[in-house]
Design an enzyme around this catalytic site. Structure first.
Site, mmCIF file in Angstrom:
data_model
loop_
_atom_site.group_PDB
_atom_site.id
_atom_site.type_symbol
_atom_site.label_atom_id
_atom_site.label_comp_id
_atom_site.label_asym_id
_atom_site.label_seq_id
_atom_site.Cartn_x
_atom_site.Cartn_y
_atom_site.Cartn_z
ATOM 1 C CG ASP A 59 -29.402 -26.654 53.362
ATOM 2 O OD1 ASP A 59 -30.365 -26.225 52.691
ATOM 3 O OD2 ASP A 59 -29.338 -26.517 54.608
ATOM 4 C CB SER A 60 -32.737 -27.804 48.725
ATOM 5 O OG SER A 60 -32.050 -26.978 47.797
ATOM 6 C CG ASP A 98 -27.895 -23.076 52.031
ATOM 7 O OD1 ASP A 98 -27.856 -22.137 52.855
ATOM 8 O OD2 ASP A 98 -28.946 -23.686 51.725
ATOM 9 C CE LYS A 128 -30.120 -20.119 51.635
ATOM 10 N NZ LYS A 128 -30.577 -20.860 52.845
ATOM 11 C CD GLU A 130 -31.890 -23.149 56.923
ATOM 12 O OE1 GLU A 130 -32.442 -23.610 57.946
ATOM 13 O OE2 GLU A 130 -31.931 -23.722 55.816
ATOM 14 C CD GLU A 197 -38.022 -22.510 52.713
ATOM 15 O OE1 GLU A 197 -36.817 -22.275 52.870
ATOM 16 O OE2 GLU A 197 -38.475 -23.634 52.410
HETATM 17 O O1 KIV Z 1 -31.475 -24.926 50.270
HETATM 18 C C1 KIV Z 1 -32.220 -24.246 49.559
HETATM 19 O O2 KIV Z 1 -32.564 -24.599 48.427
HETATM 20 C C2 KIV Z 1 -32.716 -22.987 50.102
HETATM 21 C C3 KIV Z 1 -33.707 -22.217 49.287
HETATM 22 C C4 KIV Z 1 -35.046 -22.814 49.464
HETATM 23 C C5 KIV Z 1 -33.698 -20.791 49.611
HETATM 24 O O3 KIV Z 1 -32.350 -22.616 51.171
#
Ligand code: KIV
Length: 293
Positions: A59-60, A98, A128, A130, A197
Site C-alpha cells: 500500500d506504499s 497488501d 499482508k 498490519e 518494520e
Molecule cells: O506497503 C509496503 O510497501 C510495505 C513494506 C514496507 C513492507 O508494507
C-alpha cells in the site's frame, strides 16, 4: 520501436514459482529471502528478471505511484488495479497483496471478503495485513478461509498516527516486548511470514530465531530471514523523504528527468525527429501526392 514495446519484447526469464514451502526451506537453510514491492507491469517485470523471491503490491503504492500523502487513503479498488497489473508481469516470485487500511479490520467476514478479492480478481498468492491484536484474529480467519497471510509489526504505517508518527518502534524493552508479542500472535494465527518494520536490531536478534516462520525486515537489522525495500526507494524513483534504512541502488528519477529534458531540448532545437525516425514514400508516390494535393 518505443521504450514500451522494448520492455514487453524482452520476456523475463521464468523460474519455478516460489512457494510457501520454498520460503520455509530458505529459512531452514539460512538462505536470505529477497522481497521488493511492485505496483505496475514494468516494475513486476523488473522484479521477475532480477530474480527476487517475493513481490509485495504494497500500500506504499498509495504514495509512490498514486501521489497520496500516506498509505491511509488508498482504496481497495485502487490496490486491486495495481495488483492485477503486477500479476500480468510476474510468474516466478510469490505475489503478496497488501490489504489497505479499512478493508479488513471491521470483522472476520470483511477480512476474508477482501482477501478473496486479491486472490480471485488480482491473482495474488497471499495477502499482508498490519498489526497484532484484533488483526491477528483477522489473519486467523483469512488463513482458515485458505488464503496465506503475511503479518507486519513494528512501524505499521496505516496506524502511524496512533504510534506517534513515522518513527521507529520497540526502542524500550517493554515496547519491544509488545512488538514481539504481536509477532507471536500472528505466528499463532497461522501467518506464513512476518515483516518487521523500523525496529531495533536487538529486537529482531532476540525474536527472529524464536519464530518458526520466516521474518522479513525493513529497517530491522540483519537478523531477519529476509529483507524488503520499496521499489521506488531502492531505485531512486521516489522524490519524498527516505527513511534511514533505505539504501539507494540507482538514481532512476534523475535519469528519467535527464532523458525527458534532453528530448524536450531536441524537439525545441529541431534535432528530433531525425531522418532515421521517419517513414518515406517511394519517389513516384510522393510526386503523385504532390499532384493530387
Ligand atoms: O506497503 C509496503 O510497501 C510495505 C513494506 C514496507 C513492507 O508494507
Amino acid at each position: 520501436m518505443s521504450a514500451a514495446t522494448n520492455i514487453s519484447a524482452a520476456p523475463p526469464a521464468k523460474g519455478r514459482p516460489v512457494t510457501l514451502s520454498r520460503l520455509a526451506e530458505k529459512k531452514a537453510l539460512g538462505e536470505p529471502i529477497v522481497m521488493v514491492t511492485a505496483y505496475d507491469h514494468p516494475s513486476a517485470q523488473v522484479a521477475e528478471s532480477a530474480g527476487v523471491d517475493v513481490v509485495l503490491v504494497g500500500d506504499s503504492g498509495a504514495m509512490t505511484v498514486l501521489g497520496y500523502p500516506s498509505t491511509v487513503p488508498v482504496s481497495l479498488d485502487e490496490m486491486l488495479m495495481l495488483a492485477r497489473a503486477v500479476r500480468r508481469g510476474l510468474s516466478t516470485p510469490l505475489l503478496v497483496g497488501d490489504l489497505p487500511f479499512g478493508s479488513y479490520e471491521r470483522s472476520n467476514e470483511q477480512a476474508i471478503e477482501t482477501a478473496q478479492r486479491f486472490v480471485k480478481e488480482a491473482g495474488c498468492d497471499a495477502v499482508k495485513l498490519e498489526r497484532g491484536g484484533i488483526c491477528a484474529e483477522r489473519a486467523a480467519a483469512i488463513v482458515a478461509a485458505g488464503i496465506p497471510v503475511m503479518g507486519h509489526v513494528g512501524l505499521t504505517p496505516q496506524t502511524a498516527t496512533a504510534l506517534g508518527g513515522y518513527r521507529s518502534q520497540g526502542r524500550t524493552a517493554e515496547r519491544a516486548l509488545e512488538v514481539a508479542r504481536d509477532a507471536l500472535a500472528l505466528q499463532e494465527a497461522g501467518c506464513f511470514s512476518i515483516v518487521f518494520e523500523a525496529v531495533p536490531s536487538e529486537l529482531t536478534e532476540a525474536v527472529a530465531p524464536r519464530l518458526e516462520i520466516p521474518t522479513i525486515g525493513i529497517g530491522a537489522g540483519p537478523a531477519t530471514d529476509g529483507q524488503v525495500l520499496v521499489f521506488h526507494d531502492l531505485l531512486g524513483i521516489f522524490d519524498g523523504h527516505a527513511a534511514r534504512f533505505v539504501k539507494r541502488y540507482g538514481e532512476v528519477r534523475r535519469a528519467m528527468i535527464a532523458g525527458v529534458a534532453e528530448y524536450a531540448r531536441d524537439v525545441r532545437e529541431r534535432r528530433y525527429p531525425a531522418p532515421e525516425h521517419g517513414y518515406t514514400m517511394a519517389p513516384d508516390e510522393a510526386a503523385r501526392l504532390r499532384e493530387l494535393i
